[in-house]
Design a protein around this motif. Structure first.
Motif, PDB file in Angstrom:
ATOM      1  N   GLU A   2       1.870  -5.391   9.462  1.00 21.78           N
ATOM      2  CA  GLU A   2       0.926  -4.303   9.765  1.00 21.78           C
ATOM      3  C   GLU A   2       0.862  -3.310   8.603  1.00 21.78           C
ATOM      4  OE1 GLU A   2       1.828  -2.358  13.413  1.00 21.78           O
ATOM      5  OE2 GLU A   2       1.679  -4.171  14.619  1.00 21.78           O
ATOM      6  N   LEU A   3       2.017  -2.992   8.058  1.00 20.25           N
ATOM      7  CA  LEU A   3       2.057  -2.040   6.943  1.00 20.25           C
ATOM      8  C   LEU A   3       1.373  -2.628   5.704  1.00 20.25           C
ATOM      9  CD1 LEU A   3       5.704  -0.710   7.384  1.00 20.25           C
ATOM     10  CD2 LEU A   3       3.586   0.566   7.798  1.00 20.25           C
ATOM     11  N   LYS A   4       1.579  -3.913   5.471  1.00 16.07           N
ATOM     12  CA  LYS A   4       0.955  -4.556   4.312  1.00 16.07           C
ATOM     13  C   LYS A   4      -0.562  -4.573   4.441  1.00 16.07           C
ATOM     14  CE  LYS A   4       1.897  -8.399   1.198  1.00 16.07           C
ATOM     15  NZ  LYS A   4       2.717  -9.620   0.991  1.00 16.07           N
ATOM     16  N   GLU A   5      -1.043  -4.790   5.683  1.00 13.62           N
ATOM     17  CA  GLU A   5      -2.486  -4.768   5.931  1.00 13.62           C
ATOM     18  C   GLU A   5      -3.080  -3.389   5.658  1.00 13.62           C
ATOM     19  OE1 GLU A   5      -2.849  -6.075   9.934  1.00 13.62           O
ATOM     20  OE2 GLU A   5      -2.430  -8.185   9.471  1.00 13.62           O
ATOM     21  N   ASN A   6      -2.243  -2.363   5.769  1.00 18.13           N
ATOM     22  CA  ASN A   6      -2.678  -0.998   5.494  1.00 18.13           C
ATOM     23  C   ASN A   6      -2.292  -0.543   4.089  1.00 18.13           C
ATOM     24  OD1 ASN A   6      -3.788   0.460   8.126  1.00 18.13           O
ATOM     25  ND2 ASN A   6      -2.189  -0.967   8.780  1.00 18.13           N
ATOM     26  N   ASP A   7      -1.976  -1.528   3.228  1.00 20.38           N
ATOM     27  CA  ASP A   7      -1.655  -1.263   1.818  1.00 20.38           C
ATOM     28  C   ASP A   7      -0.440  -0.349   1.647  1.00 20.38           C
ATOM     29  OD1 ASP A   7      -3.860  -2.808   0.888  1.00 20.38           O
ATOM     30  OD2 ASP A   7      -5.187  -1.115   1.331  1.00 20.38           O
ATOM     31  N   VAL A   8       0.531  -0.509   2.551  1.00 18.68           N
ATOM     32  CA  VAL A   8       1.766   0.275   2.455  1.00 18.68           C
ATOM     33  C   VAL A   8       2.916  -0.662   2.075  1.00 18.68           C
ATOM     34  CG1 VAL A   8       3.417   1.750   3.669  1.00 18.68           C
ATOM     35  CG2 VAL A   8       0.968   1.947   4.155  1.00 18.68           C
ATOM     36  N   THR A   9       3.617  -0.313   1.035  1.00 22.58           N
ATOM     37  CA  THR A   9       4.752  -1.092   0.553  1.00 22.58           C
ATOM     38  C   THR A   9       6.054  -0.531   1.117  1.00 22.58           C
ATOM     39  OG1 THR A   9       3.648  -1.668  -1.519  1.00 22.58           O
ATOM     40  CG2 THR A   9       6.051  -1.787  -1.507  1.00 22.58           C
ATOM     41  N   VAL A  10       6.933  -1.435   1.560  1.00 25.26           N
ATOM     42  CA  VAL A  10       8.260  -1.014   2.015  1.00 25.26           C
ATOM     43  C   VAL A  10       9.282  -1.508   1.002  1.00 25.26           C
ATOM     44  CG1 VAL A  10       9.969  -1.065   3.864  1.00 25.26           C
ATOM     45  CG2 VAL A  10       7.527  -1.173   4.421  1.00 25.26           C
TER      46      VAL A  10
END
Length: 322
Positions: free
Chosen positions: A113-121
């Motif tokens: 979900e985070l990757k789909e929102n262009d958020v890197t962990v």
């Protein structure tokens, strides 16, 4: 031969971001002094890391003091995910996958979900950056191992707890309830003032008074509830009337935890899970004869019956004195 037209499409010019917006996520399981110190160290470490980079800016720190098994009950974690979906974050820094979540499936779904929102962990301990192509595979393997280790640790803890319960040495048996207090040595002793109220409750019920009638009488006399309130809860009286501690016994595993799909406490009313009872664990407040009489009376008043046709309600309910 016909010549086909070829059109070149130049790349769209984008103004590069001056910096990336960063969120810090930290979690500890308890609020002990040691865990609070660990939380402080984690936050301090990442703040220092951010201070050393001109291309990162701290947006917020999300701090949970909760078990990592169930994501839904980690309020700060959920707030962070909401901020990420609202385009407030570009990067999330966290110590490890086990701090992020112990359920492998939930962890991978959240990372997607985070990757789909262009958020890197970025997981510091495992040196995993989810912007890289092979990160999900590595993260899924590590999350699976962490979940298995957590289950093994929980099983070992449960084994130790059960051993102490079965040999009668567990401190669980001496947990006080209304009418009892702990002595200096940790044993249950009778709290005389409350014990008299417990005896009166049993006597009122056997005299024909309803639970609501008992509640009204206690409030009329100005007797405080077990939590110190002026109002008594009907369920509190009902539970007291069935509490085997009042005859000197201690029963454990009245509830148990299920872990599919989420951790949940379930009443062990049907005795589908093992229960352990320590008899004569402490001094009784109520005689066994009176306690058994109350259980029979409760059963008689109940509007639920079980027969060959299953469980159903009686046609008429017991009506008690007020």
């Amino acid at each position: 031969m016909e010549t086909k037209e070829v059109r070149m499409i130049p790349p769209k010019f984008q103004i590069p971001k001056p910096y990336q917006r960063v969120g810090i996520y930290c979690r500890v399981s308890t609020v002990t002094q040691e865990q609070l110190h660990s939380m402080s160290n984690q936050v301090s470490f990442y703040v220092q890391m951010l201070n050393n980079r001109n291309d990162w800016r701290l947006v917020d720190a999300y701090l949970d003091f909760k078990s990592g098994k169930d994501i839904d009950h980690r309020l700060e974690f959920m707030r962070m995910i909401k901020d990420a979906k609202n385009k407030k974050l570009d990067i999330i820094l966290t110590k490890s996958i086990s701090r992020f979540g112990r359920d492998a499936l939930d962890t991978i779904q959240t990372l997607r979900e985070l990757k789909e929102n262009d958020v890197t962990v970025i997981f510091d301990q495992e040196q995993i950056n989810t912007s890289k192509e092979d990160s999900e595979l590595i993260a899924s393997i590590i999350a699976g191992i962490a979940e298995a280790e957590n289950k093994n640790r929980r099983d070992n803890q449960n084994w130790a707890i059960n051993k102490r319960l079965k040999d009668g040495t567990s401190k669980i048996y001496s947990r006080p309830c209304y009418g009892y207090k702990k002595s200096a040595s940790g044993e249950l002793t009778i709290y005389d003032e409350q014990a008299k109220i417990v005896q009166n409750i049993f006597e009122m019920y056997l005299s024909g008074m309803s639970i609501l009638g008992i509640v009204a009488e206690l409030e009329k006399q100005g007797i405080k509830s077990p939590t110190g309130k002026d109002k008594w809860c009907k369920r509190t009286i009902d539970t007291m009337l069935s509490n085997e501690k009042y005859i000197g016994n201690a029963l454990v595993f009245k509830t148990y935890t299920t872990y599919t799909p989420k951790p949940k406490r379930v009443q062990n009313n049907d005795h589908s899970h093992e229960q352990i009872q320590l008899n004569d664990a402490h001094m009784p407040i109520i005689s066994k004869k009176m306690f058994d009489a109350v259980q029979e009376e409760k059963s008689r008043r109940s509007n639920i019956i079980t027969d060959e046709n299953g469980t159903r309600r009686k046609d008429t309910r017991y009506k008690s004195k007020q």
